[in-house]
Structures are given as C-alpha cells and as structure tokens.
Write a protein that holds these residues in place. Structure first.
Motif, PDB file in Angstrom:
ATOM      1  N   ASP A 167      36.982  35.769  -6.103  1.00 12.24           N
ATOM      2  CA  ASP A 167      36.861  35.244  -7.462  1.00 12.24           C
ATOM      3  C   ASP A 167      36.661  33.728  -7.503  1.00 12.24           C
ATOM      4  O   ASP A 167      36.432  33.167  -8.568  1.00 12.24           O
ATOM      5  N   SER A 168      36.765  33.058  -6.356  1.00 10.39           N
ATOM      6  CA  SER A 168      36.577  31.611  -6.313  1.00 10.39           C
ATOM      7  C   SER A 168      35.103  31.277  -6.507  1.00 10.39           C
ATOM      8  O   SER A 168      34.231  32.152  -6.442  1.00 10.39           O
ATOM      9  N   GLU A 169      34.804  30.013  -6.731  1.00 16.62           N
ATOM     10  CA  GLU A 169      33.411  29.582  -6.864  1.00 16.62           C
ATOM     11  C   GLU A 169      32.628  29.915  -5.591  1.00 16.62           C
ATOM     12  O   GLU A 169      31.531  30.462  -5.650  1.00 16.62           O
ATOM     13  N   PHE A 170      33.208  29.604  -4.449  1.00 17.19           N
ATOM     14  CA  PHE A 170      32.591  29.887  -3.157  1.00 17.19           C
ATOM     15  C   PHE A 170      32.361  31.394  -3.017  1.00 17.19           C
ATOM     16  O   PHE A 170      31.261  31.842  -2.666  1.00 17.19           O
ATOM     17  N   GLY A 171      33.398  32.168  -3.303  1.00 18.11           N
ATOM     18  CA  GLY A 171      33.310  33.619  -3.193  1.00 18.11           C
ATOM     19  C   GLY A 171      32.262  34.218  -4.110  1.00 18.11           C
ATOM     20  O   GLY A 171      31.482  35.080  -3.698  1.00 18.11           O
ATOM     21  N   SER A 172      32.222  33.769  -5.348  1.00 20.95           N
ATOM     22  CA  SER A 172      31.267  34.355  -6.298  1.00 20.95           C
ATOM     23  C   SER A 172      29.821  34.067  -5.904  1.00 20.95           C
ATOM     24  O   SER A 172      28.945  34.921  -6.075  1.00 20.95           O
ATOM     25  N   ILE A 173      29.563  32.900  -5.345  1.00 17.38           N
ATOM     26  CA  ILE A 173      28.209  32.593  -4.877  1.00 17.38           C
ATOM     27  C   ILE A 173      27.859  33.502  -3.687  1.00 17.38           C
ATOM     28  O   ILE A 173      26.795  34.123  -3.654  1.00 17.38           O
ATOM     29  N   TYR A 174      28.761  33.597  -2.718  1.00 15.73           N
ATOM     30  CA  TYR A 174      28.471  34.363  -1.508  1.00 15.73           C
ATOM     31  C   TYR A 174      28.446  35.877  -1.736  1.00 15.73           C
ATOM     32  O   TYR A 174      27.760  36.593  -1.008  1.00 15.73           O
ATOM     33  N   ILE A 175      29.148  36.371  -2.706  1.00 15.89           N
ATOM     34  CA  ILE A 175      29.107  37.811  -2.999  1.00 15.89           C
ATOM     35  C   ILE A 175      27.790  38.181  -3.677  1.00 15.89           C
ATOM     36  O   ILE A 175      27.239  39.254  -3.436  1.00 15.89           O
ATOM     37  N   ASN A 176      27.260  37.300  -4.489  1.00 19.50           N
ATOM     38  CA  ASN A 176      26.052  37.609  -5.254  1.00 19.50           C
ATOM     39  C   ASN A 176      24.748  37.137  -4.616  1.00 19.50           C
ATOM     40  O   ASN A 176      23.695  37.703  -4.890  1.00 19.50           O
ATOM     41  N   TYR A 177      24.824  36.116  -3.792  1.00 19.83           N
ATOM     42  CA  TYR A 177      23.605  35.502  -3.262  1.00 19.83           C
ATOM     43  C   TYR A 177      23.666  35.292  -1.749  1.00 19.83           C
ATOM     44  O   TYR A 177      24.724  35.394  -1.134  1.00 19.83           O
ATOM     45  N   LEU A 178      22.520  34.969  -1.190  1.00 16.88           N
ATOM     46  CA  LEU A 178      22.375  34.615   0.223  1.00 16.88           C
ATOM     47  C   LEU A 178      22.068  33.117   0.311  1.00 16.88           C
ATOM     48  O   LEU A 178      20.897  32.717   0.405  1.00 16.88           O
ATOM     49  N   PRO A 179      23.091  32.263   0.251  1.00 14.94           N
ATOM     50  CA  PRO A 179      22.856  30.821   0.264  1.00 14.94           C
ATOM     51  C   PRO A 179      22.104  30.323   1.493  1.00 14.94           C
ATOM     52  O   PRO A 179      21.490  29.263   1.450  1.00 14.94           O
ATOM     53  N   ALA A 180      22.135  31.087   2.578  1.00 12.58           N
ATOM     54  CA  ALA A 180      21.384  30.683   3.771  1.00 12.58           C
ATOM     55  C   ALA A 180      19.889  30.636   3.488  1.00 12.58           C
ATOM     56  O   ALA A 180      19.142  29.968   4.211  1.00 12.58           O
ATOM     57  N   ASN A 181      19.446  31.305   2.434  1.00 11.56           N
ATOM     58  CA  ASN A 181      18.029  31.289   2.064  1.00 11.56           C
ATOM     59  C   ASN A 181      17.697  30.223   1.021  1.00 11.56           C
ATOM     60  O   ASN A 181      16.546  30.099   0.626  1.00 11.56           O
ATOM     61  N   PHE A 182      18.695  29.479   0.581  1.00 10.20           N
ATOM     62  CA  PHE A 182      18.443  28.419  -0.394  1.00 10.20           C
ATOM     63  C   PHE A 182      17.685  27.277   0.279  1.00 10.20           C
ATOM     64  O   PHE A 182      18.006  26.881   1.396  1.00 10.20           O
ATOM     65  N   LYS A 183      16.730  26.738  -0.423  1.00 10.44           N
ATOM     66  CA  LYS A 183      15.964  25.583   0.045  1.00 10.44           C
ATOM     67  C   LYS A 183      16.411  24.348  -0.743  1.00 10.44           C
ATOM     68  O   LYS A 183      16.501  24.386  -1.957  1.00 10.44           O
ATOM     69  N   SER A 184      16.674  23.272  -0.019  1.00 16.68           N
ATOM     70  CA  SER A 184      17.117  22.042  -0.659  1.00 16.68           C
ATOM     71  C   SER A 184      16.102  20.935  -0.437  1.00 16.68           C
ATOM     72  O   SER A 184      15.570  20.789   0.659  1.00 16.68           O
ATOM     73  N   SER A 185      15.880  20.152  -1.478  1.00 21.32           N
ATOM     74  CA  SER A 185      15.018  18.981  -1.329  1.00 21.32           C
ATOM     75  C   SER A 185      15.850  17.698  -1.235  1.00 21.32           C
ATOM     76  O   SER A 185      15.302  16.617  -1.095  1.00 21.32           O
ATOM     77  N   VAL A 186      17.181  17.830  -1.275  1.00 17.77           N
ATOM     78  CA  VAL A 186      18.055  16.656  -1.219  1.00 17.77           C
ATOM     79  C   VAL A 186      18.928  16.621   0.040  1.00 17.77           C
ATOM     80  O   VAL A 186      19.618  15.642   0.280  1.00 17.77           O
ATOM     81  N   SER A 187      18.905  17.689   0.836  1.00 18.60           N
ATOM     82  CA  SER A 187      19.741  17.745   2.030  1.00 18.60           C
ATOM     83  C   SER A 187      18.991  18.430   3.170  1.00 18.60           C
ATOM     84  O   SER A 187      18.269  19.397   2.949  1.00 18.60           O
ATOM     85  N   ASP A 188      19.205  17.922   4.379  1.00 18.99           N
ATOM     86  CA  ASP A 188      18.625  18.541   5.570  1.00 18.99           C
ATOM     87  C   ASP A 188      19.585  19.564   6.179  1.00 18.99           C
ATOM     88  O   ASP A 188      19.228  20.257   7.130  1.00 18.99           O
ATOM     89  N   GLU A 189      20.795  19.631   5.661  1.00 17.13           N
ATOM     90  CA  GLU A 189      21.788  20.580   6.180  1.00 17.13           C
ATOM     91  C   GLU A 189      21.419  22.002   5.800  1.00 17.13           C
ATOM     92  O   GLU A 189      21.026  22.277   4.669  1.00 17.13           O
ATOM     93  N   TYR A 190      21.595  22.897   6.745  1.00 18.83           N
ATOM     94  CA  TYR A 190      21.323  24.309   6.559  1.00 18.83           C
ATOM     95  C   TYR A 190      22.631  25.017   6.203  1.00 18.83           C
ATOM     96  O   TYR A 190      23.612  24.930   6.940  1.00 18.83           O
ATOM     97  N   ILE A 191      22.648  25.712   5.072  1.00 19.88           N
ATOM     98  CA  ILE A 191      23.827  26.482   4.672  1.00 19.88           C
ATOM     99  C   ILE A 191      23.826  27.793   5.448  1.00 19.88           C
ATOM    100  O   ILE A 191      22.815  28.488   5.519  1.00 19.88           O
ATOM    101  N   CYS A 192      24.960  28.137   6.025  1.00 21.83           N
ATOM    102  CA  CYS A 192      25.096  29.370   6.796  1.00 21.83           C
ATOM    103  C   CYS A 192      25.517  30.523   5.890  1.00 21.83           C
ATOM    104  O   CYS A 192      25.982  30.313   4.773  1.00 21.83           O
ATOM    105  N   ASP A 193      25.386  31.734   6.420  1.00 19.09           N
ATOM    106  CA  ASP A 193      25.821  32.893   5.651  1.00 19.09           C
ATOM    107  C   ASP A 193      27.204  33.334   6.117  1.00 19.09           C
ATOM    108  O   ASP A 193      27.622  33.076   7.242  1.00 19.09           O
ATOM    109  N   VAL A 194      27.883  34.001   5.220  1.00 14.26           N
ATOM    110  CA  VAL A 194      29.243  34.443   5.479  1.00 14.26           C
ATOM    111  C   VAL A 194      29.273  35.755   6.264  1.00 14.26           C
ATOM    112  O   VAL A 194      30.222  36.013   6.987  1.00 14.26           O
ATOM    113  N   SER A 195      28.204  36.569   6.142  1.00 13.13           N
ATOM    114  CA  SER A 195      28.270  37.886   6.790  1.00 13.13           C
ATOM    115  C   SER A 195      26.974  38.393   7.420  1.00 13.13           C
ATOM    116  O   SER A 195      27.036  39.295   8.236  1.00 13.13           O
TER     117      SER A 195
END
Length: 144
Positions: free
Chosen positions: A37-65
């Motif tokens: 139910d946390s902000e982190f949890g709700s994003i990771y349960i609904n989406y695949l942040p590892a596929n997010f593209k950023s134009s402001v950061s070179d850091e790659y977001i990893c997936d939880v599972s």
C-alpha cells in the motif's frame, strides 16, 4: 492510490509498462519489508518501472521481481558492502558508487553517493524527494 496526474505521466511511457503478474511483485515487496500500500509498493505492483525512460537521469531503475529480484540483490549489496542501515532499499543499478535509495520507514528518496556514506549514515543528508511519487514525477519529467 497513485495520483491521477502521475498515472497520466506514467501512461505516456513508450514501452510496455503494465505489470501482468502482480502476485510476484507483492511477494518481492514482502521480502523487502515494503507495504504493497506504500507509494513504492503501489508503483511496483501496477507498473514495470524498469521500462520507464527518463530524460533527467542516467540511472536505470531496477525491477522488484521480473526477470529477477534485482532490487533485493541491490539492497543486500548496499547493506553488506556499503554498510547502509537496513531501512534503505537500493532500487537503481548502483553503478558508479551511488544510486537512488528509498527509506522504507520515512518513504524519503535519496540520490546517494558513496563518497558521502559517513554523513549519510549519521543522518546529516536529508532526502532529495519526500516520497516515491515525487521521485517518479521528477524521473519522468521532461528535461529542461
């Protein structure tokens, strides 16, 4: 619940961003000690942040599972090798002796640099973002 403006920003991402196996994500979050139910949890349960593209950061977001529990491995690394407190989760690639960290107690997000490890552990460095939604909003924002 994810704010509608953030959902709109996420939905503009070009790649496949919707998680199909939510149970895997819930299980991985439990291993990390993060509430679904946390902000982190709700994003990771609904989406695949590892596929997010950023134009402001070179850091790659990893997936939880998927395909592996990258965040669990990164978190174990920051606890064992960088000697960071157990309440921090490393959710990016952690290359270059730094990365983004989530405090699962406060929900704050830090742009961590290993060179500042002592000040960080001493609590002298405040979070850069007050919550994960704020971080994702920044991460997906257009470059200025």
């Amino acid at each position: 619940m994810i704010p509608p403006d953030l959902v709109s920003l996420i939905e503009k991402q070009p790649d496949s961003i919707h998680r199909t196996d939510k149970d895997l994500a819930v299980s991985a979050l439990e291993k990390l000690g993060v509430s679904p139910d946390s902000e982190f949890g709700s994003i990771y349960i609904n989406y695949l942040p590892a596929n997010f593209k950023s134009s402001v950061s070179d850091e790659y977001i990893c997936d939880v599972s998927e395909p592996t529990e990258q965040i669990l491995m990164g978190t174990e690394f920051i606890h064992d090798m960088w000697e960071l407190p157990e309440n921090y989760i490393g959710f990016t690639s952690l290359q270059g002796e730094g990365g983004y960290l989530l405090d699962k107690n406060s929900s704050g997000v830090w742009d961590f640099d290993l060179a500042q490890q002592e000040d960080f552990v001493s609590g002298l460095i405040p979070p850069k973002w007050s919550g994960f939604f704020e971080f994702i909003r920044w991460y997906l924002s257009p470059a200025e």
